[in-house]
Enzyme design. Structure first.
Site, PDB file in Angstrom:
ATOM      1  N   GLY A  46      42.242  35.471  41.768  1.00  0.00           N
ATOM      2  CA  GLY A  46      41.504  36.444  40.974  1.00  0.00           C
ATOM      3  C   GLY A  46      42.464  37.476  40.420  1.00  0.00           C
ATOM      4  CD  GLN A  51      44.847  42.983  40.648  1.00  0.00           C
ATOM      5  OE1 GLN A  51      43.972  42.210  40.293  1.00  0.00           O
ATOM      6  NE2 GLN A  51      45.610  42.770  41.703  1.00  0.00           N
ATOM      7  CB  CYS A  95      45.520  42.795  46.935  1.00  0.00           C
ATOM      8  SG  CYS A  95      45.289  43.524  45.303  1.00  0.00           S
ATOM      9  CG  LEU A  96      48.019  38.561  43.058  1.00  0.00           C
ATOM     10  CD1 LEU A  96      47.562  38.012  41.714  1.00  0.00           C
ATOM     11  CD2 LEU A  96      49.122  37.699  43.657  1.00  0.00           C
ATOM     12  CG  HIS A 137      39.764  41.510  46.060  1.00  0.00           C
ATOM     13  ND1 HIS A 137      40.512  41.690  47.208  1.00  0.00           N
ATOM     14  CD2 HIS A 137      40.636  41.672  45.043  1.00  0.00           C
ATOM     15  CE1 HIS A 137      41.767  41.950  46.872  1.00  0.00           C
ATOM     16  NE2 HIS A 137      41.877  41.945  45.559  1.00  0.00           N
ATOM     17  CD  GLU A 138      39.946  39.975  41.613  1.00  0.00           C
ATOM     18  OE1 GLU A 138      40.517  40.965  41.124  1.00  0.00           O
ATOM     19  OE2 GLU A 138      40.509  39.209  42.426  1.00  0.00           O
ATOM     20  CG  HIS A 141      41.360  45.224  41.835  1.00  0.00           C
ATOM     21  ND1 HIS A 141      42.418  45.991  42.263  1.00  0.00           N
ATOM     22  CD2 HIS A 141      41.525  44.011  42.420  1.00  0.00           C
ATOM     23  CE1 HIS A 141      43.188  45.264  43.076  1.00  0.00           C
ATOM     24  NE2 HIS A 141      42.663  44.054  43.201  1.00  0.00           N
TER      25      HIS A 141
HETATM   26  O1  GNR Z   1      44.905  35.880  45.230  1.00  0.00           O
HETATM   27  C1  GNR Z   1      44.082  36.557  45.858  1.00  0.00           C
HETATM   28  N1  GNR Z   1      43.547  36.057  46.991  1.00  0.00           N
HETATM   29  C2  GNR Z   1      42.473  36.630  47.654  1.00  0.00           C
HETATM   30  C3  GNR Z   1      42.165  36.160  48.929  1.00  0.00           C
HETATM   31  C4  GNR Z   1      41.088  36.689  49.624  1.00  0.00           C
HETATM   32  C5  GNR Z   1      40.324  37.667  49.034  1.00  0.00           C
HETATM   33  C6  GNR Z   1      40.613  38.156  47.779  1.00  0.00           C
HETATM   34  C7  GNR Z   1      41.686  37.631  47.084  1.00  0.00           C
HETATM   35  S1  GNR Z   1      42.035  38.205  45.486  1.00  0.00           S
HETATM   36  C8  GNR Z   1      43.751  37.922  45.396  1.00  0.00           C
HETATM   37  C9  GNR Z   1      44.291  38.214  44.006  1.00  0.00           C
HETATM   38  C10 GNR Z   1      44.074  39.674  43.663  1.00  0.00           C
HETATM   39  O2  GNR Z   1      44.748  40.573  44.078  1.00  0.00           O
HETATM   40  N2  GNR Z   1      43.054  39.953  42.906  1.00  0.00           N
HETATM   41  O3  GNR Z   1      42.776  41.231  42.598  1.00  0.00           O
HETATM   42 NI    NI Z   2      43.501  42.417  44.266  1.00  0.00          NI
END
Ligand code: GNR
Ligand code: NI
Length: 173
Positions: A46, A51, A95-96, A137-138, A141
């Site tokens: 995601g 980001q 999270c990246l 999660h997104e 953000h």
């Molecule tokens: O790559 C991602 N893996 C992930 C694993 C578990 C829960 C959420 C994520 S999102 C993350 C990529 C990211 O930072 N998206 O904002």
């Molecule tokens: Ni993230």
């Protein structure tokens, strides 16, 4: 298409609230494609526009990324959670923008999301499993919220210190 740099904490743009898009035009559709390319290259499942330094309510997700099945990219603008289950589940999230850091986060296990797709059409998606977790999660953000905000202060501080240390080690290597 272009791969773009991913911002990492403590970049202040990751803490700002993103603004709705007026409509999904060619520019937003292009942003979605750039974000998908960036996400696949990372690799991640995601990515939210803040980001990559764009404070618009845009995200992309592909929970099939990395496994053997064919890709299943989702492109969303102005996503809204219409409904979330009271039942909750816990996933080890990453999270990246906080590379190589992980923590168990508890969230609703099912959500119903309304959004605009890449053609500016209104869609509703019901999600469960990893997709439900990644969507939440997104969407976080877009509010300037990171997964570490959902864990105890003790765990959060541990993760932030570990990230600093990893960077110091990288720098001196
Ligand atoms: O790559 C991602 N893996 C992930 C694993 C578990 C829960 C959420 C994520 S999102 C993350 C990529 C990211 O930072 N998206 O904002
Ligand atoms: Ni993230």
């Amino acid at each position: 298409m272009a791969k773009v740099p991913i911002l990492e904490i403590p970049d202040p743009r990751l803490r700002q609230k993103a603004l709705p898009v007026e409509r999904v035009d060619a520019g937003i559709a292009r942003l979605m494609e750039d974000m998908l390319e960036t996400m696949y290259a990372a690799p991640g499942v995601g990515l939210a526009a803040p980001q990559v330094g764009v404070l618009s309510r845009v995200l992309v997700v592909d929970v099939a990324a990395g496994d053997d099945s064919s890709p299943a990219p989702l492109r969303m603008a102005n996503p809204e959670i219409l409904w979330a289950s009271t039942e909750r589940t816990s996933y080890k999230e990453g999270c990246l923008s906080l590379p190589e850091q992980y923590a168990e986060v508890t969230r609703p296990c099912q959500v119903r999301v309304r959004y605009l797709d890449q053609r500016n059409a209104v869609r509703v998606l019901e999600a469960d499993g990893l997709l439900a977790t990644v969507l939440q999660h997104e969407i976080d953000h877009l509010e300037g919220v990171l997964f570490v905000d959902h864990v105890s202060k003790l765990k959060r501080d541990m993760i932030l210190r570990r990230l600093q240390k990893t960077r110091r080690v990288r720098e001196s290597a």
